[in-house]
Design an enzyme around this catalytic site. Structure first.
Site, PDB file in Angstrom:
ATOM      1  N   ASP A   1       0.860  -1.206   0.000  1.00 16.77           N
ATOM      2  CA  ASP A   1       0.000   0.000   0.000  1.00 16.77           C
ATOM      3  C   ASP A   1       0.886   1.243   0.000  1.00 16.77           C
ATOM      4  O   ASP A   1       2.122   1.143   0.037  1.00 16.77           O
ATOM      5  CB  ASP A   1      -0.957  -0.004   1.212  1.00 16.77           C
ATOM      6  CG  ASP A   1      -2.287   0.687   0.896  1.00 16.77           C
ATOM      7  OD1 ASP A   1      -2.264   1.875   0.513  1.00 16.77           O
ATOM      8  OD2 ASP A   1      -3.339   0.046   1.041  1.00 16.77           O
TER       9      ASP A   1
ATOM     10  N   ASP B   1       3.471   2.561  -4.891  1.00 14.37           N
ATOM     11  CA  ASP B   1       2.320   3.054  -5.635  1.00 14.37           C
ATOM     12  C   ASP B   1       2.032   2.004  -6.703  1.00 14.37           C
ATOM     13  O   ASP B   1       2.877   1.762  -7.577  1.00 14.37           O
ATOM     14  CB  ASP B   1       2.701   4.410  -6.258  1.00 14.37           C
ATOM     15  CG  ASP B   1       1.602   4.973  -7.131  1.00 14.37           C
ATOM     16  OD1 ASP B   1       0.791   4.184  -7.670  1.00 14.37           O
ATOM     17  OD2 ASP B   1       1.554   6.202  -7.288  1.00 14.37           O
ATOM     18  N   PHE B   2       0.857   1.364  -6.614  1.00 18.85           N
ATOM     19  CA  PHE B   2       0.634   0.235  -7.536  1.00 18.85           C
ATOM     20  C   PHE B   2       0.441   0.660  -8.992  1.00 18.85           C
ATOM     21  O   PHE B   2       0.488  -0.169  -9.888  1.00 18.85           O
ATOM     22  CB  PHE B   2      -0.451  -0.733  -7.046  1.00 18.85           C
ATOM     23  CG  PHE B   2      -1.817  -0.183  -6.700  1.00 18.85           C
ATOM     24  CD1 PHE B   2      -2.467   0.751  -7.473  1.00 18.85           C
ATOM     25  CD2 PHE B   2      -2.479  -0.672  -5.563  1.00 18.85           C
ATOM     26  CE1 PHE B   2      -3.745   1.206  -7.160  1.00 18.85           C
ATOM     27  CE2 PHE B   2      -3.760  -0.221  -5.224  1.00 18.85           C
ATOM     28  CZ  PHE B   2      -4.387   0.733  -6.032  1.00 18.85           C
TER      29      PHE B   2
ATOM     30  N   HIS C   1     -13.155  -1.349  -7.868  1.00 18.69           N
ATOM     31  CA  HIS C   1     -14.348  -0.491  -7.849  1.00 18.69           C
ATOM     32  C   HIS C   1     -14.025   0.991  -7.607  1.00 18.69           C
ATOM     33  O   HIS C   1     -14.890   1.834  -7.715  1.00 18.69           O
ATOM     34  CB  HIS C   1     -15.385  -1.022  -6.825  1.00 18.69           C
ATOM     35  CG  HIS C   1     -15.085  -0.710  -5.394  1.00 18.69           C
ATOM     36  ND1 HIS C   1     -16.017  -0.894  -4.385  1.00 18.69           N
ATOM     37  CD2 HIS C   1     -13.972  -0.226  -4.787  1.00 18.69           C
ATOM     38  CE1 HIS C   1     -15.465  -0.523  -3.231  1.00 18.69           C
ATOM     39  NE2 HIS C   1     -14.240  -0.130  -3.444  1.00 18.69           N
TER      40      HIS C   1
END
Ligand SMILES: C[S@@+](CC[C@H](N)C(=O)[O-])C[C@H]1O[C@@H](n2cnc3c(N)ncnc32)[C@H](O)[C@@H]1O
Length: 358
Positions: free
Chosen positions: A224, A249-250, A268
């Site tokens: 995360d 940071d993905f 979502h």
């Protein structure tokens, strides 16, 4: 490594419809007041107070402890009795003693076994400000951070994490939800064959904890943002936790190589393009035979239910740039990103699981 579905398909639609139609016209419009009564009682700490011995107090005693007016407290307590969240017993001298119902102790008190206290606090203090702008969100088709908090709509997580206090509140909200659905979600498929599991956007590690319990031979890492990892280590990590944390940071940083990537309530949040970009990045680093597990509240294919997922989708409109989707749309995103063998498991709870392989 192919996961095996463990739970039957289950539709909540009929129950949801029944809940809405069992109300007369007035009752329908009372719903928001009912929630605000519960939220206010949580904010005032009433359910917590009535959990501690002697567990039954007069309105005056509750008012003194909560630093509130006696008249206001009495009305709030009576409304909670009307809603069957509190019990009241009138003594011989006419004094009324209020105590928690089982439901209040379990779900609404901070220390309850399945406490949703932090969900109530977040909805009351943040959610309501956004939901006040629902008509504008529908008109504009975008989140309402600008109006509610003066933050541009493009910066979703800067808005959510606008202060340390707000970050902690959001993380507490995320943390609470898995008390109810966490076990069902991690058991939806047998994940024992996946050795290294990364929970991308894993926040406090609440779902990772469920995974380490269910699959003790797998190693689980929560990935995360750096500030979130720091906060998670400080406030949410438990002494016997066996999962690790990794900051990054993905969307931009190198992702850890693993056998399974879990994305719970991540897809979502984002637009379709960002979802495909993220899933392709995952597919690139995923080991052969590995996969991805999406955990989301799925809409029926007709989009005609369940009602609570339709409401969650409106919540996503108000708070993010994403939406809730039917399972086939998640499957479409996964296939476009290079995954195959998509399997869906409806858990019968709020959140469902979708597994796909590389
Ligand atoms: C809706 S929360 C879901 C948290 C958790 N997976 C759960 O279900 O409880 C989204 C998570 O994604 C994380 N996140 C958002 N953008 C991110 C990014 N660019 N890189 C890494 N994590 C990110 C947030 O910090 C947050 O923890």
């Amino acid at each position: 490594m192919l996961g095996r579905p463990r739970c039957p398909t289950f539709h909540r639609e009929e129950r949801d419809k029944r809940d809405v139609h069992n109300q007369d016209g007035h009752a329908l419009l009372f719903v928001c007041r009912i929630k605000k009564v519960i939220f206010s009682a949580c904010e005032l700490g009433i359910f917590d107070l009535l959990t501690a011995p002697p567990c039954a107090l007069t309105a005056q005693q509750v008012a003194v402890s909560c630093n509130a007016s006696v008249g206001g407290t009495e009305r709030l307590l009576d409304a909670l009795v009307g809603m069957e969240l509190l019990h009241v017993e009138t003594q011989e001298d006419g004094t009324a003693l209020y105590s928690n119902s089982e439901v209040a102790s379990m779900y609404l008190a901070k220390g309850g076994a399945k406490s949703l206290h932090h969900v109530a606090i977040y909805r009351s203090q943040t959610g309501y400000q956004l939901w006040n702008n629902l008509a504008d969100a529908v008109r504009e088709g975008k989140n309402q951070y600008q109006k509610a908090f003066g933050i541009p709509p493009e910066e979703v997580f800067q808005a959510i994490y606008r202060s340390d206090k707000d970050m902690l509140k959001f993380m507490s909200l995320m943390n609470s939800c898995w008390v109810l659905d966490g076990h069902d979600v991690v058991m939806a498929f047998s994940l024992a064959g996946f050795r290294d599991i990364v929970d991308l956007g894993g926040c406090t590690g609440a779902l990772a904890r469920e995974m380490t319990k269910a699959y003790p031979s797998s190693s689980v890492t929560v990935f995360d943002m750096p500030a979130v990892v720091e906060m998670a280590r400080k406030y949410f990590l438990q002494a016997d936790d066996t999962f690790a944390f990794q900051s990054g940071d993905f969307f931009h940083d190198e992702l850890p190589v693993a056998d399974l990537y879990v994305l719970a309530r991540i897809i979502h949040d984002w637009s379709e393009d960002k979802c495909v970009n993220l899933l392709k990045r995952i597919c690139d680093v995923c080991r052969p035979g590995g996969g991805v597990l999406l955990v989301e509240a799925t809409l029926l294919e007709s989009r005609r239910g369940p009602v609570h997922t339709q409401l969650l989708s409106l919540n996503m409109l108000l708070q993010t740039e994403g939406r809730e989707r039917p399972a086939s749309q998640y499957a479409g995103l996964l296939r476009r990103s290079g995954f195959r063998d998509v399997q869906v498991c409806r858990t019968g709870k709020t959140y469902d699981a979708i597994l796909a392989l590389k």
